[in-house]
Design an enzyme around this catalytic site. Sequence first.
Site, PDB file in Angstrom:
ATOM      1  N   GLU A  12     -43.659  19.564   5.223  1.00  0.00           N
ATOM      2  CA  GLU A  12     -43.339  20.767   4.642  1.00  0.00           C
ATOM      3  C   GLU A  12     -43.072  20.879   3.276  1.00  0.00           C
ATOM      4  O   GLU A  12     -42.858  19.949   2.685  1.00  0.00           O
ATOM      5  CB  GLU A  12     -41.924  21.526   5.254  1.00  0.00           C
ATOM      6  CG  GLU A  12     -40.749  20.226   5.530  1.00  0.00           C
ATOM      7  CD  GLU A  12     -39.600  20.542   6.214  1.00  0.00           C
ATOM      8  OE1 GLU A  12     -38.607  20.500   6.107  1.00  0.00           O
ATOM      9  OE2 GLU A  12     -39.996  21.279   7.546  1.00  0.00           O
ATOM     10  N   TYR A  61     -34.161  23.625   6.129  1.00  0.00           N
ATOM     11  CA  TYR A  61     -35.197  22.537   6.799  1.00  0.00           C
ATOM     12  C   TYR A  61     -34.269  21.519   7.512  1.00  0.00           C
ATOM     13  O   TYR A  61     -35.011  20.311   7.605  1.00  0.00           O
ATOM     14  CB  TYR A  61     -36.017  22.014   5.645  1.00  0.00           C
ATOM     15  CG  TYR A  61     -35.115  21.933   4.339  1.00  0.00           C
ATOM     16  CD1 TYR A  61     -34.393  20.757   4.363  1.00  0.00           C
ATOM     17  CD2 TYR A  61     -35.462  22.486   3.031  1.00  0.00           C
ATOM     18  CE1 TYR A  61     -33.503  20.233   2.987  1.00  0.00           C
ATOM     19  CE2 TYR A  61     -34.798  22.027   2.034  1.00  0.00           C
ATOM     20  CZ  TYR A  61     -33.987  20.754   2.032  1.00  0.00           C
ATOM     21  OH  TYR A  61     -33.230  20.700   0.899  1.00  0.00           O
ATOM     22  N   CYS A  66     -22.793   7.970 -41.756  1.00  0.00           N
ATOM     23  CA  CYS A  66     -23.839   9.044 -41.486  1.00  0.00           C
ATOM     24  C   CYS A  66     -23.158  10.125 -40.571  1.00  0.00           C
ATOM     25  O   CYS A  66     -22.972   9.776 -39.532  1.00  0.00           O
ATOM     26  CB  CYS A  66     -25.086   8.411 -40.762  1.00  0.00           C
ATOM     27  SG  CYS A  66     -26.382   9.678 -40.133  1.00  0.00           S
ATOM     28  N   LYS A 119     -45.128  13.896  -4.087  1.00  0.00           N
ATOM     29  CA  LYS A 119     -44.751  14.671  -5.208  1.00  0.00           C
ATOM     30  C   LYS A 119     -46.383  15.208  -5.664  1.00  0.00           C
ATOM     31  O   LYS A 119     -47.292  14.233  -5.704  1.00  0.00           O
ATOM     32  CB  LYS A 119     -44.218  13.694  -6.446  1.00  0.00           C
ATOM     33  CG  LYS A 119     -42.796  13.500  -6.043  1.00  0.00           C
ATOM     34  CD  LYS A 119     -41.982  14.500  -6.066  1.00  0.00           C
ATOM     35  CE  LYS A 119     -40.459  14.783  -6.399  1.00  0.00           C
ATOM     36  NZ  LYS A 119     -40.137  14.469  -7.635  1.00  0.00           N
ATOM     37  N   CYS A 160     -28.449  11.414 -43.693  1.00  0.00           N
ATOM     38  CA  CYS A 160     -27.416  10.839 -44.791  1.00  0.00           C
ATOM     39  C   CYS A 160     -28.320  10.084 -45.792  1.00  0.00           C
ATOM     40  O   CYS A 160     -27.597   9.380 -46.709  1.00  0.00           O
ATOM     41  CB  CYS A 160     -26.448   9.755 -43.987  1.00  0.00           C
ATOM     42  SG  CYS A 160     -27.300   8.249 -43.457  1.00  0.00           S
ATOM     43  N   LYS A 171     -41.886  20.833  -0.392  1.00  0.00           N
ATOM     44  CA  LYS A 171     -40.737  20.520  -0.883  1.00  0.00           C
ATOM     45  C   LYS A 171     -40.396  21.544  -2.062  1.00  0.00           C
ATOM     46  O   LYS A 171     -40.956  21.709  -3.179  1.00  0.00           O
ATOM     47  CB  LYS A 171     -40.659  19.089  -1.930  1.00  0.00           C
ATOM     48  CG  LYS A 171     -39.472  18.637  -2.617  1.00  0.00           C
ATOM     49  CD  LYS A 171     -39.750  17.239  -2.735  1.00  0.00           C
ATOM     50  CE  LYS A 171     -38.266  16.681  -3.311  1.00  0.00           C
ATOM     51  NZ  LYS A 171     -37.673  17.206  -4.374  1.00  0.00           N
ATOM     52  N   CYS A 213     -32.809   7.996 -43.656  1.00  0.00           N
ATOM     53  CA  CYS A 213     -32.083   8.970 -42.485  1.00  0.00           C
ATOM     54  C   CYS A 213     -32.307  10.279 -43.052  1.00  0.00           C
ATOM     55  O   CYS A 213     -31.699  10.506 -44.210  1.00  0.00           O
ATOM     56  CB  CYS A 213     -30.728   8.521 -42.006  1.00  0.00           C
ATOM     57  SG  CYS A 213     -29.886   9.962 -41.227  1.00  0.00           S
ATOM     58  N   CYS A 246     -31.023   4.705 -38.251  1.00  0.00           N
ATOM     59  CA  CYS A 246     -30.373   4.818 -39.479  1.00  0.00           C
ATOM     60  C   CYS A 246     -29.053   3.774 -39.551  1.00  0.00           C
ATOM     61  O   CYS A 246     -28.740   3.472 -38.586  1.00  0.00           O
ATOM     62  CB  CYS A 246     -29.710   5.926 -39.401  1.00  0.00           C
ATOM     63  SG  CYS A 246     -28.247   6.380 -40.504  1.00  0.00           S
ATOM     64  N   ASP A 271     -38.679  23.597  -4.887  1.00  0.00           N
ATOM     65  CA  ASP A 271     -37.812  23.108  -6.136  1.00  0.00           C
ATOM     66  C   ASP A 271     -36.787  24.001  -6.427  1.00  0.00           C
ATOM     67  O   ASP A 271     -36.819  24.794  -7.231  1.00  0.00           O
ATOM     68  CB  ASP A 271     -38.809  23.109  -7.554  1.00  0.00           C
ATOM     69  CG  ASP A 271     -38.407  22.105  -8.642  1.00  0.00           C
ATOM     70  OD1 ASP A 271     -37.367  21.403  -8.461  1.00  0.00           O
ATOM     71  OD2 ASP A 271     -38.987  22.109  -9.735  1.00  0.00           O
TER      72      ASP A 271
END
Length: 712
Positions: A145, A257, A463, A345, A442, A147, A439, A457, A149
Site C-alpha cells: 500500500e 492502515y 564571534c 522508498k 567577526c 506510504k 569569518c 571561525c 507522506d
Amino acid sequence: MSADKTASETAQGTAAQTGSSTGILPDMPETSGEARRQHAEIAENIRSFNEAYYINDEPLVPDAEYDALFTRLIALESRYPTLKKNSPTQEVGATPAEGFAKVKHARPMLSLANAFSRDDIVDFLARIRRFLSLTAHSPVELVGEPKIDGLSLSLRYENRQLISAATRGDGTEGEDVTANVAHIGDIPRILPEDAPEAVVEIRGEVYMSRSDFQKLNATQSEAGNKTFANPRNAAAGSLRQLDPTISAKRPLRFFAYSFGELSESLADTHWNFIEKIKGWGFVTNPFTRMLHDADEIMAFYEELGNQRPDLDYDIDGIVYKINDFELQLRLGFVSRSPRWAIAHKFPAEKAKTRLNAIEIQVGRTGALTPVAHLEPVTVGGVVVSRATLHNRDEIERLGVRVGDLVTVQRAGDVIPQILGYVPEERPNDSVEFQFPDTCPKCGSHAMREEGEVVTRCSGGLVCPAQAVERLKHFVSRNAFDIEGMGGKHIEAFHDLGWVKQPGDIFRLQADHGEELAKREGWGPKSAEKLFASIEERRTIGLDRFIYALGIRQIGQATAKLLARHYGSITAWRQAMLDAQTADSDALRELINIDQIGPGVAHDLLEFAAESHNRDVLDDLQSELTITDVEAPANVDSPVSGKTVVFTGKLELFSRNEAKVKAESLGAKVAGSVSAKTDYLVAGPGAGSKLKKAEEAGVTVLDEQGWLDLIAT
Ligand code: IVH
C-alpha cells in the site's frame, strides 16, 4: 532557534564526518573507536533532524539524506553491535511537544525499516523466511500500500465512540489532538454494531491533498500569515494547532492502515482487516494490492512510481506487510520497527533552477556553511529557494559557480540538495565562489583542522554569530526550553548587550526588567510572562544542562549518558578536571563509558580545560539548581536480568526468534553454559551444553517450559 542555521550546521557536521554530500561511506571504519566517533556524530545529527521534523514540523534535510544517514547508522551497528545502545535506530520520532495533553499509547506506535532497491526487497523476504524457518520457495503473501507522506495518528474507540486521537510523539506517548480531528470527514465518530464494543484502536495517516495545500498557502499569504513548505508540514501544522477552531478550518484527510489495542481480533489477515474497516466507514487507500514475490513487488513499485506525480497527495514509497496476522505476531519487532513490514522508498524528486548567490552562515561551533540562494522553483509540488552546499569541498566537488543552472533534489521536505550543474547552460559571466578565509561575522581567521572538511571561525567567544547561536541552542526545546525566548529575542538581547552569556538570562529581570517592559513590541504583561518562564527553568536536570552547553559532539544522547554515569554536576565537573591528566583513572573511566570514544572525550576535555567555560559553569551554578540523574530501571518480567542459553534443535521458534523474545523481556542470551547461566532451553538433540548444565545444576527447560515461564 533558526532552523536554517541549525540545518547548515548539522549538515556540515554530517559532511564533515563522511566527506560526501549523501553522508554514506562505502567502507567501514577500521577501528571501533572510529566507528564510535562516526556513530556519535551521525546519531546526534539524526536526533536534531528528528526534533526538527517531528516537533517543529520543519525538516532540516532532504528525506533521501536522512535515509542515507540512517542506513549508515544501521550499517555501523551491524558491524559494531554495541553501538546500538542508546542509538536513534532504537527510538521512534521525538519526545512530544509541550502544550498538548499527553496520551500514553496502549501499544507503541512504531516506525518502518527502509528498502531502496530490489536487493533490499529480496533480503527482506529472505530474512522473513529465515526467521520463520521457511524454505526459500515457500509462498508468502504480502499486502502493498502507498506510504502516505503525512503524520501518523491513533484513534481510540470505546463503546464504539471515538474517545481520543493521538499523534505518534516518541512512539510511547503522543499528543492528544482529539479536539482537532473532530472535523476530519474521513474519521468516523461512531463505529457500527459489528465492531467490538470495548476497545478498538485504528491507526493511519493524516495528510493534506496537494490541491488543498496550494489553496491554503494562497489564503495564508493573502492574510500575511506564514506559508507551509509542503503538504506534510501543512498537515502537521494544522493538526497540531493548540486552538482547535483553527484546525477545524484546515482541510485534513485520513487514510486508515493499521491498528493498536483491540479488545477482540478483527481479522486473520491484513487484507481482511482493511476490508472490515472500510465497511465501518474508514477511508483506505485505493492502491492497496496483494503481492506474492519480488517480481510482483517491483512491478507494483514501478506502476505506482509512474502514477505518483499525478496523485493529489504526496507518497514517498510503498509499504509491504506480511498479510497473515499470525505470522506477523511470530515475526515481531526489531526494536523500532516490525520485522513483518518494510517501506520501499521512491527516489527524491528533482528540478533545474538558477544559482543566484552563495551566502556563508556561521553556526554555534563556528562552522562556516555555504548556503545557495536559488531562483524559486517548484520541486514535487513545493517551491524551493535555498539549499545547503555543506562546505568548501562540496562546492569544489560539484564544480558549481554562481550563475549556473543547477539540479536540485527534494524528497518531501524543506532543505533540498544541489546535485550538480548543467555544463551546456553555463553563462559566460558565471562566477567561481571564493570561500572566505575569514569569518564574515567577526573577521577572525577561518580555518580547517586536519582531517576535517569543516572550515571554522577561530573567533570563539569574540564571534557574535557563534555566541548568538550558542545562546539559541541554550534556550532551545531540548535544552532549557525557555518558552517565549525565541531566536529573534536572543539576537535582540545580545545586540543590546543584555545577554552575553547564558547566566545573563537568569539576571534579565533584575538587570533589565523595567527597560524590557518599555521596549517596542513588549509590555509589562509580556515581559512578566517571559520572566515567569525563565524562573520555571531555574531547576533543571543534569542531562539537559550538559546538552544545553552546546559542547561539540555532545548531543542529547551523549549528554544523557554522561549525566547517568556521573549523576551530579559536582561529580561530572570534578571528573572532567581529573581526566585532564593523561593516564588518569578519570580519563580511562570517561573513555570506557559505552558510546564515548576518544573524539567525544577530547571535545569534552577541551571544553573543561578552558577557564572561560569554567567561569560560565560557575556562573550558571550560582543561578540554578541542577538536579541529579538516576540510572533507568530494568524491564519487569520473570526472566529480567537472567542469563539463558538455547541449545538443540528448536521446533516451536527459530533460534533468532527465541533470542529476540528473550532479550525483549530483559534476559541476556549467552552462547555457552557457565556458572552465570540461569536457564538452559534445550530442544531435541541437545548434547554437551545440556550435560554441562545438568552438572552445574542449571535449570533445564524444554521449549514449551520456556514459553510457560515467560508467559507467567
Ligand atoms: S504501517 C508498525 N502503512 O510511515 C508500523 N505506515 O516510516 C506501522 N505510513 O509511522 C506503520 N503510510 O506514519 C504504515 N500504508 C502505511 C503507511 C505508513 C505511511 C507512515 C506511518 C509510519 C511511517 C513509518
